[in-house]
Design a protein around this motif. Sequence first.
Motif, PDB file in Angstrom:
ATOM      1  N   ASP A  44      73.763  36.556 -53.663  1.00  0.00           N
ATOM      2  CA  ASP A  44      73.554  37.044 -55.019  1.00  0.00           C
ATOM      3  C   ASP A  44      74.772  37.881 -55.379  1.00  0.00           C
ATOM      4  O   ASP A  44      74.909  39.009 -54.909  1.00  0.00           O
ATOM      5  CB  ASP A  44      72.276  37.880 -55.093  1.00  0.00           C
ATOM      6  N   GLY A  45      75.657  37.296 -56.154  1.00  0.00           N
ATOM      7  CA  GLY A  45      76.924  37.969 -56.451  1.00  0.00           C
ATOM      8  C   GLY A  45      77.739  38.055 -55.182  1.00  0.00           C
ATOM      9  O   GLY A  45      78.077  37.048 -54.581  1.00  0.00           O
ATOM     10  N   GLN A  46      78.012  39.251 -54.731  1.00  0.00           N
ATOM     11  CA  GLN A  46      78.786  39.452 -53.504  1.00  0.00           C
ATOM     12  C   GLN A  46      77.913  39.972 -52.365  1.00  0.00           C
ATOM     13  O   GLN A  46      78.413  40.551 -51.408  1.00  0.00           O
ATOM     14  CB  GLN A  46      79.943  40.413 -53.771  1.00  0.00           C
ATOM     15  N   LEU A  47      76.606  39.764 -52.459  1.00  0.00           N
ATOM     16  CA  LEU A  47      75.673  40.232 -51.429  1.00  0.00           C
ATOM     17  C   LEU A  47      75.070  39.033 -50.698  1.00  0.00           C
ATOM     18  O   LEU A  47      74.393  38.198 -51.298  1.00  0.00           O
ATOM     19  CB  LEU A  47      74.570  41.078 -52.063  1.00  0.00           C
ATOM     20  N   LEU A  48      75.335  38.955 -49.399  1.00  0.00           N
ATOM     21  CA  LEU A  48      74.784  37.911 -48.543  1.00  0.00           C
ATOM     22  C   LEU A  48      73.581  38.500 -47.821  1.00  0.00           C
ATOM     23  O   LEU A  48      73.687  39.551 -47.192  1.00  0.00           O
ATOM     24  CB  LEU A  48      75.826  37.452 -47.516  1.00  0.00           C
ATOM     25  N   THR A  49      72.426  37.834 -47.931  1.00  0.00           N
ATOM     26  CA  THR A  49      71.203  38.302 -47.291  1.00  0.00           C
ATOM     27  C   THR A  49      70.703  37.236 -46.324  1.00  0.00           C
ATOM     28  O   THR A  49      70.605  36.065 -46.683  1.00  0.00           O
ATOM     29  CB  THR A  49      70.110  38.602 -48.330  1.00  0.00           C
ATOM     30  N   ILE A  50      70.391  37.670 -45.100  1.00  0.00           N
ATOM     31  CA  ILE A  50      69.813  36.787 -44.085  1.00  0.00           C
ATOM     32  C   ILE A  50      68.442  37.332 -43.735  1.00  0.00           C
ATOM     33  O   ILE A  50      68.306  38.503 -43.371  1.00  0.00           O
ATOM     34  CB  ILE A  50      70.689  36.732 -42.815  1.00  0.00           C
ATOM     35  N   ARG A  51      67.426  36.460 -43.847  1.00  0.00           N
ATOM     36  CA  ARG A  51      66.050  36.825 -43.491  1.00  0.00           C
ATOM     37  C   ARG A  51      65.530  35.804 -42.482  1.00  0.00           C
ATOM     38  O   ARG A  51      65.860  34.622 -42.571  1.00  0.00           O
ATOM     39  CB  ARG A  51      65.136  36.783 -44.707  1.00  0.00           C
ATOM     40  N   ALA A  52      64.691  36.261 -41.566  1.00  0.00           N
ATOM     41  CA  ALA A  52      64.059  35.355 -40.610  1.00  0.00           C
ATOM     42  C   ALA A  52      62.731  35.966 -40.185  1.00  0.00           C
ATOM     43  O   ALA A  52      62.505  37.168 -40.340  1.00  0.00           O
ATOM     44  CB  ALA A  52      64.955  35.129 -39.399  1.00  0.00           C
ATOM     45  N   GLN A  53      61.882  35.125 -39.640  1.00  0.00           N
ATOM     46  CA  GLN A  53      60.547  35.557 -39.229  1.00  0.00           C
ATOM     47  C   GLN A  53      60.255  35.020 -37.833  1.00  0.00           C
ATOM     48  O   GLN A  53      60.493  33.845 -37.562  1.00  0.00           O
ATOM     49  CB  GLN A  53      59.505  35.028 -40.228  1.00  0.00           C
ATOM     50  N   ARG A  54      59.754  35.875 -36.953  1.00  0.00           N
ATOM     51  CA  ARG A  54      59.293  35.442 -35.632  1.00  0.00           C
ATOM     52  C   ARG A  54      57.827  35.824 -35.515  1.00  0.00           C
ATOM     53  O   ARG A  54      57.463  36.979 -35.715  1.00  0.00           O
ATOM     54  CB  ARG A  54      60.078  36.101 -34.509  1.00  0.00           C
ATOM     55  N   THR A  55      57.000  34.846 -35.211  1.00  0.00           N
ATOM     56  CA  THR A  55      55.571  35.108 -35.064  1.00  0.00           C
ATOM     57  C   THR A  55      55.276  35.512 -33.627  1.00  0.00           C
ATOM     58  O   THR A  55      55.920  35.052 -32.679  1.00  0.00           O
ATOM     59  CB  THR A  55      54.733  33.872 -35.442  1.00  0.00           C
ATOM     60  N   ALA A  56      54.293  36.376 -33.477  1.00  0.00           N
ATOM     61  CA  ALA A  56      53.896  36.848 -32.148  1.00  0.00           C
ATOM     62  C   ALA A  56      53.205  35.720 -31.394  1.00  0.00           C
ATOM     63  O   ALA A  56      52.519  34.885 -31.985  1.00  0.00           O
ATOM     64  CB  ALA A  56      52.953  38.043 -32.285  1.00  0.00           C
ATOM     65  N   GLY A  57      53.419  35.699 -30.084  1.00  0.00           N
ATOM     66  CA  GLY A  57      52.765  34.701 -29.246  1.00  0.00           C
ATOM     67  C   GLY A  57      51.290  35.054 -29.102  1.00  0.00           C
ATOM     68  O   GLY A  57      50.937  35.918 -28.312  1.00  0.00           O
ATOM     69  N   GLY A  58      50.477  34.405 -29.904  1.00  0.00           N
ATOM     70  CA  GLY A  58      49.044  34.714 -29.902  1.00  0.00           C
ATOM     71  C   GLY A  58      48.293  33.843 -28.911  1.00  0.00           C
ATOM     72  O   GLY A  58      47.963  32.707 -29.220  1.00  0.00           O
ATOM     73  N   ILE A  59      48.077  34.368 -27.730  1.00  0.00           N
ATOM     74  CA  ILE A  59      47.316  33.638 -26.724  1.00  0.00           C
ATOM     75  C   ILE A  59      45.920  34.239 -26.703  1.00  0.00           C
ATOM     76  O   ILE A  59      45.733  35.401 -26.309  1.00  0.00           O
ATOM     77  CB  ILE A  59      47.992  33.724 -25.335  1.00  0.00           C
ATOM     78  N   GLU A  60      44.955  33.438 -27.111  1.00  0.00           N
ATOM     79  CA  GLU A  60      43.585  33.929 -27.240  1.00  0.00           C
ATOM     80  C   GLU A  60      43.021  34.320 -25.878  1.00  0.00           C
ATOM     81  O   GLU A  60      43.138  33.586 -24.897  1.00  0.00           O
ATOM     82  CB  GLU A  60      42.691  32.853 -27.874  1.00  0.00           C
ATOM     83  N   GLY A  61      42.458  35.509 -25.825  1.00  0.00           N
ATOM     84  CA  GLY A  61      41.820  36.002 -24.611  1.00  0.00           C
ATOM     85  C   GLY A  61      42.781  36.629 -23.618  1.00  0.00           C
ATOM     86  O   GLY A  61      42.344  37.119 -22.573  1.00  0.00           O
ATOM     87  N   ALA A  62      44.066  36.624 -23.897  1.00  0.00           N
ATOM     88  CA  ALA A  62      45.039  37.187 -22.956  1.00  0.00           C
ATOM     89  C   ALA A  62      45.029  38.700 -23.033  1.00  0.00           C
ATOM     90  O   ALA A  62      44.843  39.293 -24.099  1.00  0.00           O
ATOM     91  CB  ALA A  62      46.432  36.666 -23.259  1.00  0.00           C
ATOM     92  N   LYS A  63      45.198  39.346 -21.877  1.00  0.00           N
ATOM     93  CA  LYS A  63      45.338  40.804 -21.830  1.00  0.00           C
ATOM     94  C   LYS A  63      46.817  41.083 -21.545  1.00  0.00           C
ATOM     95  O   LYS A  63      47.304  40.827 -20.445  1.00  0.00           O
ATOM     96  CB  LYS A  63      44.458  41.386 -20.731  1.00  0.00           C
ATOM     97  N   TRP A  64      47.530  41.561 -22.564  1.00  0.00           N
ATOM     98  CA  TRP A  64      48.965  41.772 -22.450  1.00  0.00           C
ATOM     99  C   TRP A  64      49.269  42.919 -21.494  1.00  0.00           C
ATOM    100  O   TRP A  64      48.691  44.001 -21.611  1.00  0.00           O
ATOM    101  CB  TRP A  64      49.579  42.078 -23.818  1.00  0.00           C
ATOM    102  N   LEU A  65      50.175  42.692 -20.558  1.00  0.00           N
ATOM    103  CA  LEU A  65      50.644  43.741 -19.659  1.00  0.00           C
ATOM    104  C   LEU A  65      51.893  44.405 -20.228  1.00  0.00           C
ATOM    105  O   LEU A  65      52.104  45.601 -20.070  1.00  0.00           O
ATOM    106  CB  LEU A  65      50.937  43.169 -18.277  1.00  0.00           C
ATOM    107  N   THR A  66      52.715  43.597 -20.859  1.00  0.00           N
ATOM    108  CA  THR A  66      53.867  44.097 -21.596  1.00  0.00           C
ATOM    109  C   THR A  66      54.218  43.073 -22.666  1.00  0.00           C
ATOM    110  O   THR A  66      54.012  41.884 -22.489  1.00  0.00           O
ATOM    111  CB  THR A  66      55.089  44.370 -20.673  1.00  0.00           C
TER     112      THR A  66
END
Length: 144
Positions: free
Chosen positions: A58-80
């Motif tokens: 937009d004019g002289q402004l370059l914009t980069i956007r991205a999206q990362r979805t969380a790894g949704g594992i049903e029933g998992a208990k995350w340790l980290t």
Amino acid sequence: MAMTFDPFAELDRLAGSVLSSRSNLRVMPVDLYRDADRYVLNADLPGIDPGSVDIDVDGQLLTIRAQRTAGGIEGAKWLTQERPAGSFLRQFSIGEGVDTSGISASYDNGVLSVVLPVSERAKPRKVEVQSVRHDSDVQPAIRS
């Protein structure tokens, strides 16, 4: 003294102000270099769906956007869970020395590469020096 033109003088100014006010945005590390008649920006975006990447100018402004979805594992208990999910955003002031119509991008192995060609008017060029003749330099013709 040689002067260099740096179209990315405000490289992180805008991104810094946006990131400090919006804590839900994630870091997008970048490398930026000039290679002959183009600038190359490489951004680390591992695990990003290439379809979620959005780049706009937009004019002289370059914009980069991205999206990362969380790894949704049903029933998992995350340790980290250290891999960030969410929105990634970076903005760059690209200056007038970039041909914005020629910008291209590719995504390979988690690295987004954006190529920004240098505009013709910003490329180095030689200036021809012309000799100017003054009337006093011209010898009058001898008449008989």
